[in-house]
Design a protein around this motif. Structure first.
Motif, short mmCIF file in Angstrom:
data_model
loop_
_atom_site.label_atom_id
_atom_site.label_comp_id
_atom_site.label_asym_id
_atom_site.label_seq_id
_atom_site.Cartn_x
_atom_site.Cartn_y
_atom_site.Cartn_z
N ASN A 54 0.85 -1.19 0.00
CA ASN A 54 0.00 0.00 0.00
C ASN A 54 0.88 1.24 0.00
N VAL A 55 0.55 2.20 -0.83
CA VAL A 55 1.30 3.46 -0.88
C VAL A 55 0.32 4.61 -0.74
N VAL A 56 0.82 5.69 -0.10
CA VAL A 56 0.04 6.92 0.02
C VAL A 56 0.38 7.79 -1.18
N THR A 57 -0.62 8.17 -1.94
CA THR A 57 -0.37 8.91 -3.18
C THR A 57 -0.40 10.43 -2.98
N GLU A 58 -0.64 10.87 -1.76
CA GLU A 58 -0.65 12.32 -1.51
C GLU A 58 -0.07 12.57 -0.13
N GLN A 75 -10.13 11.93 -7.50
CA GLN A 75 -9.61 12.09 -8.85
C GLN A 75 -8.09 11.96 -8.86
N HIS A 76 -7.45 12.56 -7.85
CA HIS A 76 -5.99 12.46 -7.77
C HIS A 76 -5.56 11.01 -7.57
N VAL A 77 -6.26 10.30 -6.70
CA VAL A 77 -5.92 8.89 -6.46
C VAL A 77 -6.08 8.09 -7.73
N ALA A 78 -7.16 8.34 -8.50
CA ALA A 78 -7.38 7.61 -9.75
C ALA A 78 -6.28 7.92 -10.76
N VAL A 79 -5.87 9.18 -10.83
CA VAL A 79 -4.80 9.55 -11.75
C VAL A 79 -3.51 8.84 -11.37
N GLN A 80 -3.21 8.79 -10.08
CA GLN A 80 -2.00 8.11 -9.64
C GLN A 80 -2.07 6.62 -9.94
N GLY A 81 -3.28 6.04 -9.86
CA GLY A 81 -3.42 4.63 -10.22
C GLY A 81 -3.09 4.40 -11.68
N ASP A 122 -12.23 6.34 0.16
CA ASP A 122 -12.15 7.40 1.16
C ASP A 122 -10.77 7.54 1.78
N THR A 123 -9.75 7.12 1.09
CA THR A 123 -8.38 7.28 1.58
C THR A 123 -7.50 7.71 0.43
N HIS A 124 -6.25 8.05 0.78
CA HIS A 124 -5.23 8.33 -0.23
C HIS A 124 -4.39 7.10 -0.53
N LEU A 125 -4.86 5.93 -0.10
CA LEU A 125 -4.10 4.69 -0.29
C LEU A 125 -4.41 4.04 -1.63
N VAL A 126 -3.36 3.50 -2.24
CA VAL A 126 -3.49 2.68 -3.44
C VAL A 126 -2.77 1.36 -3.17
#
Length: 358
Positions: A54-58, A75-81, A122-126
């Motif tokens: 698991n990584v925090v994208t922000e 949206q930011h999390v999806a872009v990072q994915g 609901d998190t910044h986790l990917v």
């Protein structure tokens, strides 16, 4: 043992057991035919392992060190994915893995088929996962994938910081140039309009106006005093009071004293001697002439003194009034100058406020 024969027509065949039922045998045969190949395929295929991370994208603020941000940017999390499965990052991952593992993975597409990304709601986790038959290889892949992502993020942040720094530097230089130009214009405006100090009351135009007001008030007081002295002299002359300049007052007092003494001596002689004696005695008969001469001198000195004092007072009144008129004219002109200066100073203050806001 007695054998009792059954009644005629009472013989029946025993029922067939359920496990010998035809349908059951058919079902078992079909089930085995389907099950055995499936089991063979399942047990004979290579094992599949899964490595996840698991990584925090922000970045999370220091005051709230948790992956659960107050308002995650989906949206930011999806872009990072999408970035995690992008060709650029996967190529970088292959380069990172080249020195660690044997070249079992030949292309970006092959690597992408092994990888997967899923976001945590609901998190910044990917969640980053890799699936394959070699668990050691999967772990290295995930580690290299994360390192490549972190390096790419670091470079992106450095680029953003550098761009922001360049933008801020350009804005700072532009603002510094604007401030310098405005300061130069402000200094030129102050020099052209004789604004000596930063305080309104400390400049020449207003200082001159205050000085003229003070001079005019003193001149008016002097004129009032001169007119009062003239009125007093005129009233004394009307009463026939002796009015002489202060420098002549001593001589007048001396003449009046001598006349008073001579007048007293004549009165004393008139009481003691006859008129015939007074008229024929040489030392005595000259006394009346001496008294007349003294009184004439006193009258002349008083007349001269009145004339001198009246003329002097009239000149003082004229000069005082003239000074008042001149100062009033100067004050009127200076008020116009001060009014223009006040307007320029207000403009100067506005320019200074604009410069301060910069």
């Amino acid at each position: 043992v007695e054998v009792v024969p059954s009644p005629a027509g009472a013989w029946t065949e025993a029922p067939e057991p359920w496990f010998r039922a035809r349908r059951l045998r058919l079902f078992a045969a079909v089930f085995l035919v389907v099950l055995l190949p499936g089991l063979a395929w399942d047990f004979l295929r290579p094992a599949q392992y899964r490595a996840t991370a698991n990584v925090v994208t922000e970045a999370v603020p220091i005051e709230a060190p948790t992956v659960l941000g107050p308002s995650p940017d989906a949206q930011h999390v999806a872009v990072q994915g999408r970035i995690l499965l992008g060709a650029q990052l996967l190529e970088s991952t292959l380069e990172t893995l080249a020195g660690r593992i044997a070249p079992d993975i030949g292309s970006v597409d092959e690597l992408r088929r092994m990888l997967g990304v899923s976001s945590q709601p609901d998190t910044h986790l990917v969640e980053m996962n890799a699936v394959g038959p070699n668990p050691a290889l999967l772990a290295e892949i995930v580690i290299g994938w994360i390192e490549s992502y972190q390096e790419q993020r670091r470079l992106a942040v450095e680029e953003e910081v550098g761009e922001t720094r360049r933008t801020l530097t350009a804005e700072r230089d532009s603002l510094a140039a604007t401030i310098a130009a405005n300061r130069a214009a402000l200094d030129q405006f102050r020099a052209e309009n004789d604004i000596v100090t930063m305080e309104r009351d400390g400049n020449e135009a207003l200082a001159r106006l205050r000085a003229l007001n003070s001079d005019l008030n003193r001149a008016r007081d002097d004129a009032v005093e001169a007119e009062a002295r003239l009125d007093a002299i005129q009233a004394a002359i009307a009463r026939d009071d002796p009015v002489v300049p202060p420098s002549e007052q001593g001589n007048l007092d001396d003449l009046e004293t001598r006349a008073l003494e001579l007048r007293g001596r004549l009165i004393e002689l008139q009481k003691r001697y006859t008129q015939f004696y007074l008229e024929n005695e040489p030392d005595v008969r000259v006394l009346p002439a001496q008294l007349d001469e003294l009184e004439a001198k006193i009258a002349q000195k008083i007349a001269n003194g009145q004339r001198v004092m009246l003329t002097r007072s009239e000149q003082e009144v004229f000069q005082a009034r003239r000074r008042v008129d001149v100062l009033e004219e100067d004050l009127a002109r200076q008020k116009e100058t001060a009014g223009a200066f006040t307007a320029r100073f207000a403009e100067y203050e506005a320019l200074k406020d604009d410069l301060a806001r910069l």
